[in-house]
Write a protein that holds these residues in place. Structure first.
Motif, PDB file in Angstrom:
ATOM      1  N   ALA A  92      -4.979  13.383   6.117  1.00 40.13           N
ATOM      2  CA  ALA A  92      -5.743  12.665   5.086  1.00 40.13           C
ATOM      3  C   ALA A  92      -4.914  11.545   4.479  1.00 40.13           C
ATOM      4  CB  ALA A  92      -6.196  13.649   4.007  1.00 40.13           C
ATOM      5  N   ALA A  93      -3.623  11.810   4.243  1.00 41.06           N
ATOM      6  CA  ALA A  93      -2.759  10.785   3.659  1.00 41.06           C
ATOM      7  C   ALA A  93      -2.587   9.601   4.598  1.00 41.06           C
ATOM      8  CB  ALA A  93      -1.398  11.385   3.313  1.00 41.06           C
TER       9      ALA A  93
ATOM     10  N   ARG B 223      -0.012  13.143 -10.102  1.00 41.83           N
ATOM     11  CA  ARG B 223      -1.087  12.204 -10.376  1.00 41.83           C
ATOM     12  C   ARG B 223      -0.547  10.832 -10.798  1.00 41.83           C
ATOM     13  NH1 ARG B 223      -2.493  16.046  -8.070  1.00 41.83           N
ATOM     14  NH2 ARG B 223      -4.394  17.247  -8.368  1.00 41.83           N
ATOM     15  N   PRO B 224      -0.023  10.070  -9.832  1.00 40.02           N
ATOM     16  CA  PRO B 224       0.544   8.754 -10.131  1.00 40.02           C
ATOM     17  C   PRO B 224      -0.548   7.708 -10.355  1.00 40.02           C
ATOM     18  CG  PRO B 224       0.519   9.111  -7.773  1.00 40.02           C
ATOM     19  CD  PRO B 224       0.007  10.389  -8.396  1.00 40.02           C
ATOM     20  N   GLY B 225      -0.120   6.489 -10.636  1.00 44.49           N
ATOM     21  CA  GLY B 225      -1.067   5.409 -10.836  1.00 44.49           C
ATOM     22  C   GLY B 225      -1.420   4.697  -9.554  1.00 44.49           C
ATOM     23  N   PHE B 226      -1.296   5.369  -8.439  1.00 47.42           N
ATOM     24  CA  PHE B 226      -1.688   4.810  -7.140  1.00 47.42           C
ATOM     25  C   PHE B 226      -2.274   5.943  -6.301  1.00 47.42           C
ATOM     26  CE2 PHE B 226       2.915   5.633  -7.201  1.00 47.42           C
ATOM     27  CZ  PHE B 226       3.043   6.530  -6.170  1.00 47.42           C
ATOM     28  N   PRO B 227      -2.864   5.644  -5.134  1.00 50.18           N
ATOM     29  CA  PRO B 227      -3.567   6.693  -4.367  1.00 50.18           C
ATOM     30  C   PRO B 227      -2.662   7.874  -4.003  1.00 50.18           C
ATOM     31  CG  PRO B 227      -4.154   4.523  -3.547  1.00 50.18           C
ATOM     32  CD  PRO B 227      -3.036   4.311  -4.534  1.00 50.18           C
ATOM     33  N   TYR B 228      -3.279   9.058  -3.975  1.00 48.28           N
ATOM     34  CA  TYR B 228      -2.539  10.269  -3.635  1.00 48.28           C
ATOM     35  C   TYR B 228      -3.447  11.219  -2.860  1.00 48.28           C
ATOM     36  CZ  TYR B 228      -5.083  12.237  -7.634  1.00 48.28           C
ATOM     37  OH  TYR B 228      -6.074  12.641  -8.497  1.00 48.28           O
TER      38      TYR B 228
ATOM     39  N   PRO C 294       0.838  -1.211   0.000  1.00 46.08           N
ATOM     40  CA  PRO C 294       0.000   0.000   0.000  1.00 46.08           C
ATOM     41  C   PRO C 294       0.871   1.259   0.000  1.00 46.08           C
ATOM     42  CG  PRO C 294      -0.782  -1.574   1.631  1.00 46.08           C
ATOM     43  CD  PRO C 294       0.558  -2.066   1.171  1.00 46.08           C
ATOM     44  N   VAL C 295       0.638   2.138  -0.950  1.00 52.08           N
ATOM     45  CA  VAL C 295       1.426   3.366  -1.106  1.00 52.08           C
ATOM     46  C   VAL C 295       0.483   4.542  -1.315  1.00 52.08           C
ATOM     47  CG1 VAL C 295       3.188   4.572  -2.457  1.00 52.08           C
ATOM     48  CG2 VAL C 295       3.329   2.088  -2.176  1.00 52.08           C
ATOM     49  N   VAL C 296       0.786   5.673  -0.675  1.00 55.69           N
ATOM     50  CA  VAL C 296       0.053   6.925  -0.901  1.00 55.69           C
ATOM     51  C   VAL C 296       1.068   8.034  -1.115  1.00 55.69           C
ATOM     52  CG1 VAL C 296      -1.432   8.693   0.136  1.00 55.69           C
ATOM     53  CG2 VAL C 296      -2.013   6.267   0.400  1.00 55.69           C
ATOM     54  N   LEU C 297       0.889   8.801  -2.178  1.00 49.57           N
ATOM     55  CA  LEU C 297       1.743   9.953  -2.471  1.00 49.57           C
ATOM     56  C   LEU C 297       1.105  11.216  -1.922  1.00 49.57           C
ATOM     57  CD1 LEU C 297       4.181  11.219  -4.060  1.00 49.57           C
ATOM     58  CD2 LEU C 297       2.579  11.518  -5.961  1.00 49.57           C
ATOM     59  N   ILE C 298       1.867  11.985  -1.156  1.00 54.00           N
ATOM     60  CA  ILE C 298       1.440  13.315  -0.742  1.00 54.00           C
ATOM     61  C   ILE C 298       1.960  14.264  -1.811  1.00 54.00           C
ATOM     62  CG2 ILE C 298       1.506  15.080   1.059  1.00 54.00           C
ATOM     63  CD1 ILE C 298       2.103  12.828   3.055  1.00 54.00           C
ATOM     64  N   ASP C 299       1.065  14.740  -2.656  1.00 58.06           N
ATOM     65  CA  ASP C 299       1.442  15.344  -3.933  1.00 58.06           C
ATOM     66  C   ASP C 299       1.087  16.824  -3.964  1.00 58.06           C
ATOM     67  OD1 ASP C 299       2.014  15.856  -6.597  1.00 58.06           O
ATOM     68  OD2 ASP C 299       0.090  15.079  -7.296  1.00 58.06           O
ATOM     69  N   ASP C 300       2.111  17.695  -3.942  1.00 56.28           N
ATOM     70  CA  ASP C 300       1.847  19.123  -4.099  1.00 56.28           C
ATOM     71  C   ASP C 300       2.341  19.612  -5.454  1.00 56.28           C
ATOM     72  OD1 ASP C 300       4.600  19.144  -3.722  1.00 56.28           O
ATOM     73  OD2 ASP C 300       4.562  21.052  -2.647  1.00 56.28           O
TER      74      ASP C 300
ATOM     75  N   SER D 195      -8.232   8.319  -3.912  1.00 58.61           N
ATOM     76  CA  SER D 195      -7.379   9.488  -3.696  1.00 58.61           C
ATOM     77  C   SER D 195      -8.188  10.552  -2.962  1.00 58.61           C
ATOM     78  CB  SER D 195      -6.841  10.046  -5.023  1.00 58.61           C
ATOM     79  OG  SER D 195      -5.957   9.119  -5.630  1.00 58.61           O
ATOM     80  N   CYS D 196      -7.529  11.677  -2.642  1.00 58.27           N
ATOM     81  CA  CYS D 196      -8.188  12.735  -1.873  1.00 58.27           C
ATOM     82  C   CYS D 196      -7.582  14.079  -2.251  1.00 58.27           C
ATOM     83  CB  CYS D 196      -7.998  12.470  -0.378  1.00 58.27           C
ATOM     84  SG  CYS D 196      -8.623  13.765   0.716  1.00 58.27           S
ATOM     85  N   VAL D 197      -8.426  15.093  -2.397  1.00 63.26           N
ATOM     86  CA  VAL D 197      -7.971  16.450  -2.695  1.00 63.26           C
ATOM     87  C   VAL D 197      -8.444  17.384  -1.590  1.00 63.26           C
ATOM     88  CG1 VAL D 197      -8.059  18.376  -4.322  1.00 63.26           C
ATOM     89  CG2 VAL D 197      -7.990  16.028  -5.185  1.00 63.26           C
TER      90      VAL D 197
END
Length: 335
Positions: A298-299, A150-155, A140-146, A316-318
């Motif tokens: 959230a992450a 937009r990867p191919g896994f949850p962010y 399980p991987v989550v990117l904290i993306d600023d 994912s979550c914004v």
């Protein structure tokens, strides 16, 4: 060609199957054999592929977190992650991404040792392919993306375009129609998003911002200070500045002060992020708040949902931005 599992087996004097068993922690293996395999891995700099490691879930009560470094800019996110995980009975294993391939090797060893049940990632420069592979193989991987990657896994991301729009609307509301934009790195998605949102609002107001009024600061104080100093020296007329992060905005303030320009009377300034320093500049900085703590919480919750296999786990979550108004736009005679 990179180091392979066969290379490790040859160096350690064992079979590939034995190396695989050590990586996965399976079976009864002599301690000396395990030591030889791990020594070979370390000496050769072997990075286990996700497929070479049997990724297990829910066994350590630990979460890994890969960050670019331990800079103050990430403190809000990290603190929120820690607090959320502690509430849920999980610990945090921090890994920094500041030594390139060496950092990637360390991450691979941690994955091989099954040191954590899931991984939070921030700005994995040069490692997105490997991180994606880990996800595809079951971690399980989550990117904290600023940066709008937009990867191919949850962010978990924020609303960079909306933030640019919020900055533009505020400047228009206080009568600023000739803005200068000090932009971030061109390769970052967040730079494009913030710029597009800002320019779009001005265009809707019938104001087309010339490209000469967009300068590059690359999120760095000194580069932004120099860029604005050059703009002033070149006679570029502007009544406001939108800087793409708060250190950039601090550089803008320094350049304006050196040029004898008053903020906000002569030039209004808006930053982005709302890091702690934003309230300590002079004047205090109006800025678009990137919700660091909310993104961290959230992450962490999103990753825990995926670690636990929750059927309600979101993809994912914004988390939205908001505008924080301070003295750099609304001081004496700002209107």
């Amino acid at each position: 060609m990179g180091v392979t599992i066969a290379d490790v087996a040859s160096r350690a004097g064992v079979s590939k199957t034995t190396v695989s068993r050590v990586l996965n922690g399976k079976g009864e293996i002599n301690e000396n054999t395990v030591l030889r395999v791990r020594t070979a891995i370390s000496e050769l700099g072997y990075v286990p592929s996700a497929g070479a490691v049997g990724l297990a879930r829910g066994t350590t009560q630990m979460i890994g977190m890969l960050v670019p470094d331990t800079a103050w800019a990430w403190a809000g996110i990290v603190q929120a992650v820690v607090e959320t995980l502690e509430t849920e009975g999980f610990g945090l294993r921090m890994l920094t991404w500041n030594r390139g391939e060496e950092s990637l090797r360390r991450l691979g060893l941690q994955v091989a040792a099954r040191s954590f049940d899931g991984l939070l990632v921030m700005e994995p420069e040069g490692a997105m392919g490997y991180i994606t592979e880990l996800h595809e193989e079951g971690l399980p991987v989550v990117l904290i993306d600023d940066r709008f990657q937009r990867p191919g896994f949850p962010y978990v991301a924020t609303t960079n375009r909306l933030g640019g729009e919020q900055a533009a609307r505020h400047l228009l509301e206080i009568g600023r129609r000739r803005p200068l934009v000090v932009a971030g790195p061109e390769t970052f998605g967040c730079t494009r998003e913030r710029l597009d949102g800002f320019l779009g609002v001005y265009a809707q107001a019938g104001i087309e911002i010339d490209r000469s009024s967009i300068v590059r600061g690359d999120f760095q104080f000194e580069r932004c200070r120099s860029a604005v100093a050059r703009a002033v020296a070149d006679g570029l007329e502007f009544d406001s500045v939108f800087a793409h992060n708060d250190p950039s905005a601090a550089g803008v303030l320094a350049a304006l002060h050196a040029a004898g320009l008053w903020v906000p009377q002569d030039v209004a300034v808006v930053g982005f992020d709302d890091v702690e320093m934003a309230s300590y500049t002079y004047p205090a900085l109006t800025t678009v708040r990137q919700p660091m703590r909310e993104m961290g919480e959230a992450a962490a919750r999103l990753l825990l949902d995926h670690v636990r296999g929750s059927p309600k786990a979101a993809p994912s979550c914004v988390v939205p931005t908001s505008l924080v108004i301070r003295g750099s736009t609304t001081g004496p005679s700002a209107n």
